[in-house]
Design a protein around this motif. Structure first.
Motif, PDB file in Angstrom:
ATOM      1  N   CYS A  97     -47.247 -54.285   6.129  1.00 50.82           N
ATOM      2  CA  CYS A  97     -46.037 -53.961   6.876  1.00 50.82           C
ATOM      3  C   CYS A  97     -44.986 -53.411   5.923  1.00 50.82           C
ATOM      4  O   CYS A  97     -44.828 -53.917   4.814  1.00 50.82           O
ATOM      5  N   GLN A  98     -44.271 -52.398   6.365  1.00 51.50           N
ATOM      6  CA  GLN A  98     -43.181 -51.811   5.591  1.00 51.50           C
ATOM      7  C   GLN A  98     -42.008 -51.558   6.523  1.00 51.50           C
ATOM      8  O   GLN A  98     -42.126 -50.785   7.472  1.00 51.50           O
ATOM      9  N   ARG A  99     -40.876 -52.185   6.277  1.00 51.23           N
ATOM     10  CA  ARG A  99     -39.656 -51.879   7.014  1.00 51.23           C
ATOM     11  C   ARG A  99     -39.060 -50.617   6.417  1.00 51.23           C
ATOM     12  O   ARG A  99     -39.227 -50.345   5.231  1.00 51.23           O
ATOM     13  N   TRP A 100     -38.353 -49.821   7.261  1.00 53.88           N
ATOM     14  CA  TRP A 100     -37.794 -48.553   6.799  1.00 53.88           C
ATOM     15  C   TRP A 100     -36.481 -48.244   7.509  1.00 53.88           C
ATOM     16  O   TRP A 100     -36.150 -48.845   8.529  1.00 53.88           O
ATOM     17  N   ARG A 101     -35.770 -47.280   6.909  1.00 50.67           N
ATOM     18  CA  ARG A 101     -34.545 -46.714   7.481  1.00 50.67           C
ATOM     19  C   ARG A 101     -34.772 -45.217   7.573  1.00 50.67           C
ATOM     20  O   ARG A 101     -35.450 -44.629   6.738  1.00 50.67           O
ATOM     21  N   PHE A 102     -34.143 -44.579   8.573  1.00 45.50           N
ATOM     22  CA  PHE A 102     -34.334 -43.152   8.789  1.00 45.50           C
ATOM     23  C   PHE A 102     -33.025 -42.552   9.275  1.00 45.50           C
ATOM     24  O   PHE A 102     -32.363 -43.106  10.147  1.00 45.50           O
ATOM     25  N   GLY A 103     -32.655 -41.424   8.700  1.00 42.08           N
ATOM     26  CA  GLY A 103     -31.447 -40.735   9.134  1.00 42.08           C
ATOM     27  C   GLY A 103     -31.003 -39.734   8.097  1.00 42.08           C
ATOM     28  O   GLY A 103     -31.726 -39.443   7.138  1.00 42.08           O
ATOM     29  N   PRO A 104     -29.797 -39.194   8.260  1.00 37.55           N
ATOM     30  CA  PRO A 104     -29.265 -38.275   7.254  1.00 37.55           C
ATOM     31  C   PRO A 104     -29.136 -39.012   5.915  1.00 37.55           C
ATOM     32  O   PRO A 104     -28.933 -40.230   5.905  1.00 37.55           O
ATOM     33  N   PRO A 105     -29.259 -38.306   4.799  1.00 39.13           N
ATOM     34  CA  PRO A 105     -29.210 -38.976   3.493  1.00 39.13           C
ATOM     35  C   PRO A 105     -27.976 -39.862   3.298  1.00 39.13           C
ATOM     36  O   PRO A 105     -28.059 -40.892   2.651  1.00 39.13           O
ATOM     37  N   ASP A 106     -26.838 -39.491   3.883  1.00 35.16           N
ATOM     38  CA  ASP A 106     -25.624 -40.289   3.707  1.00 35.16           C
ATOM     39  C   ASP A 106     -25.513 -41.431   4.723  1.00 35.16           C
ATOM     40  O   ASP A 106     -24.603 -42.251   4.639  1.00 35.16           O
ATOM     41  N   ALA A 107     -26.417 -41.504   5.680  1.00 32.82           N
ATOM     42  CA  ALA A 107     -26.424 -42.581   6.678  1.00 32.82           C
ATOM     43  C   ALA A 107     -27.865 -42.870   7.069  1.00 32.82           C
ATOM     44  O   ALA A 107     -28.235 -42.802   8.231  1.00 32.82           O
ATOM     45  N   CYS A 108     -28.651 -43.198   6.076  1.00 32.59           N
ATOM     46  CA  CYS A 108     -30.095 -43.294   6.267  1.00 32.59           C
ATOM     47  C   CYS A 108     -30.515 -44.418   7.210  1.00 32.59           C
ATOM     48  O   CYS A 108     -31.643 -44.445   7.656  1.00 32.59           O
ATOM     49  N   ASP A 109     -29.613 -45.304   7.552  1.00 35.95           N
ATOM     50  CA  ASP A 109     -30.004 -46.391   8.446  1.00 35.95           C
ATOM     51  C   ASP A 109     -29.660 -46.110   9.904  1.00 35.95           C
ATOM     52  O   ASP A 109     -29.522 -47.019  10.708  1.00 35.95           O
ATOM     53  N   ALA A 110     -29.571 -44.836  10.266  1.00 35.69           N
ATOM     54  CA  ALA A 110     -29.281 -44.465  11.651  1.00 35.69           C
ATOM     55  C   ALA A 110     -30.333 -45.032  12.601  1.00 35.69           C
ATOM     56  O   ALA A 110     -30.021 -45.464  13.702  1.00 35.69           O
ATOM     57  N   ILE A 111     -31.580 -45.027  12.166  1.00 34.83           N
ATOM     58  CA  ILE A 111     -32.682 -45.604  12.934  1.00 34.83           C
ATOM     59  C   ILE A 111     -33.453 -46.487  11.963  1.00 34.83           C
ATOM     60  O   ILE A 111     -33.695 -46.098  10.822  1.00 34.83           O
ATOM     61  N   THR A 112     -33.822 -47.665  12.416  1.00 31.09           N
ATOM     62  CA  THR A 112     -34.590 -48.570  11.562  1.00 31.09           C
ATOM     63  C   THR A 112     -35.844 -49.003  12.304  1.00 31.09           C
ATOM     64  O   THR A 112     -35.914 -48.946  13.530  1.00 31.09           O
ATOM     65  N   GLY A 113     -36.827 -49.422  11.540  1.00 28.79           N
ATOM     66  CA  GLY A 113     -38.058 -49.870  12.161  1.00 28.79           C
ATOM     67  C   GLY A 113     -39.039 -50.397  11.142  1.00 28.79           C
ATOM     68  O   GLY A 113     -38.670 -50.719  10.004  1.00 28.79           O
ATOM     69  N   MET A 114     -40.294 -50.454  11.553  1.00 29.40           N
ATOM     70  CA  MET A 114     -41.339 -51.011  10.708  1.00 29.40           C
ATOM     71  C   MET A 114     -42.652 -50.299  10.987  1.00 29.40           C
ATOM     72  O   MET A 114     -42.974 -49.997  12.136  1.00 29.40           O
ATOM     73  N   ASP A 115     -43.386 -50.040   9.918  1.00 28.03           N
ATOM     74  CA  ASP A 115     -44.754 -49.537  10.026  1.00 28.03           C
ATOM     75  C   ASP A 115     -45.705 -50.691   9.762  1.00 28.03           C
ATOM     76  O   ASP A 115     -45.486 -51.487   8.842  1.00 28.03           O
ATOM     77  N   VAL A 116     -46.749 -50.775  10.553  1.00 23.07           N
ATOM     78  CA  VAL A 116     -47.818 -51.738  10.345  1.00 23.07           C
ATOM     79  C   VAL A 116     -49.098 -50.935  10.188  1.00 23.07           C
ATOM     80  O   VAL A 116     -49.444 -50.137  11.059  1.00 23.07           O
ATOM     81  N   ALA A 117     -49.756 -51.121   9.049  1.00 23.65           N
ATOM     82  CA  ALA A 117     -50.969 -50.344   8.761  1.00 23.65           C
ATOM     83  C   ALA A 117     -52.169 -51.257   8.617  1.00 23.65           C
ATOM     84  O   ALA A 117     -52.064 -52.360   8.065  1.00 23.65           O
ATOM     85  N   ILE A 118     -53.283 -50.764   9.084  1.00 30.55           N
ATOM     86  CA  ILE A 118     -54.568 -51.415   8.871  1.00 30.55           C
ATOM     87  C   ILE A 118     -55.307 -50.572   7.850  1.00 30.55           C
ATOM     88  O   ILE A 118     -55.462 -49.352   8.033  1.00 30.55           O
ATOM     89  N   PHE A 119     -55.720 -51.215   6.772  1.00 28.79           N
ATOM     90  CA  PHE A 119     -56.429 -50.523   5.704  1.00 28.79           C
ATOM     91  C   PHE A 119     -57.911 -50.818   5.787  1.00 28.79           C
ATOM     92  O   PHE A 119     -58.317 -51.923   6.139  1.00 28.79           O
ATOM     93  N   GLU A 120     -58.694 -49.800   5.487  1.00 29.99           N
ATOM     94  CA  GLU A 120     -60.140 -49.943   5.430  1.00 29.99           C
ATOM     95  C   GLU A 120     -60.624 -49.214   4.192  1.00 29.99           C
ATOM     96  O   GLU A 120     -60.360 -48.010   4.035  1.00 29.99           O
ATOM     97  N   LYS A 121     -61.273 -49.946   3.301  1.00 32.00           N
ATOM     98  CA  LYS A 121     -61.791 -49.379   2.048  1.00 32.00           C
ATOM     99  C   LYS A 121     -60.695 -48.663   1.267  1.00 32.00           C
ATOM    100  O   LYS A 121     -60.922 -47.632   0.645  1.00 32.00           O
ATOM    101  N   GLY A 122     -59.481 -49.214   1.291  1.00 31.53           N
ATOM    102  CA  GLY A 122     -58.376 -48.666   0.525  1.00 31.53           C
ATOM    103  C   GLY A 122     -57.628 -47.519   1.178  1.00 31.53           C
ATOM    104  O   GLY A 122     -56.701 -46.976   0.599  1.00 31.53           O
ATOM    105  N   PHE A 123     -58.005 -47.145   2.388  1.00 31.80           N
ATOM    106  CA  PHE A 123     -57.351 -46.055   3.111  1.00 31.80           C
ATOM    107  C   PHE A 123     -56.608 -46.603   4.319  1.00 31.80           C
ATOM    108  O   PHE A 123     -57.018 -47.605   4.894  1.00 31.80           O
ATOM    109  N   ILE A 124     -55.556 -45.893   4.738  1.00 30.35           N
ATOM    110  CA  ILE A 124     -54.895 -46.242   5.987  1.00 30.35           C
ATOM    111  C   ILE A 124     -55.814 -45.798   7.122  1.00 30.35           C
ATOM    112  O   ILE A 124     -56.072 -44.615   7.300  1.00 30.35           O
TER     113      ILE A 124
END
Length: 159
Positions: free
Chosen positions: A109-136
């Protein structure tokens, strides 16, 4: 213009170099938490199509699956096209990791922020990845507040 979004203490260039020089399997399985941040910075922030395509092939399984609340795509080309649409809908926006990724048993899991560089937390969320043999193998995107929250801000994250 190059935007340096390195996270303190994490050397994404060396991860990419290790993957390119020694193969995906071993290098990636040792660095799954770092790969979650690299996914944001080297794939979802990358405007250069050639570099992004190489990063996708280095980090994602060929038959990968990507899903957010609005759509799902499959394969390297599906991820690549999704990022193109995201850049077109949000010119100049950037992703930044929000803290370190966590991983165990092939799930990260990786939490993130997304937006303009000066307000990068305009949208926030999380990615959840399942890895298999070292790949997403699969990546699921969750937006804080759900899709209505990003739409209310005038920035639909999924396009």
């Amino acid at each position: 213009m190059v935007i340096n979004l390195a996270v303190a203490g994490t050397d994404f260039a060396s991860i990419e170099k290790d993957v390119m020089m020694h193969g995906k399997g071993t290098a990636m399985s040792l660095a799954i938490p770092n790969l979650m941040s690299a996914n944001l910075l080297r794939i979802f922030n990358e405007r250069n199509r050639r570099r992004r395509a190489a990063a996708i092939r280095a980090m994602y399984a060929k038959d990968c699956f990507f899903a957010d609340v609005i759509e799902s795509v499959s394969g390297w080309d599906g991820v690549h096209d999704k990022v193109d649409r995201l850049h077109a809908a949000h010119p100049g926006f950037v992703f930044q990791p929000s803290g370190p990724a966590v991983a165990h048993h092939g799930v990260a899991c990786q939490r993130w922020r997304f937006g303009p560089p000066d307000a990068c937390d305009a949208i926030t969320g999380m990615d959840v990845a399942i890895f298999e043999k070292g790949f997403i193998k699969a990546l699921y995107v969750f937006i804080d507040g759900g899709p209505s929250a990003s739409l209310a801000r005038g920035w639909p994250l999924s396009v």
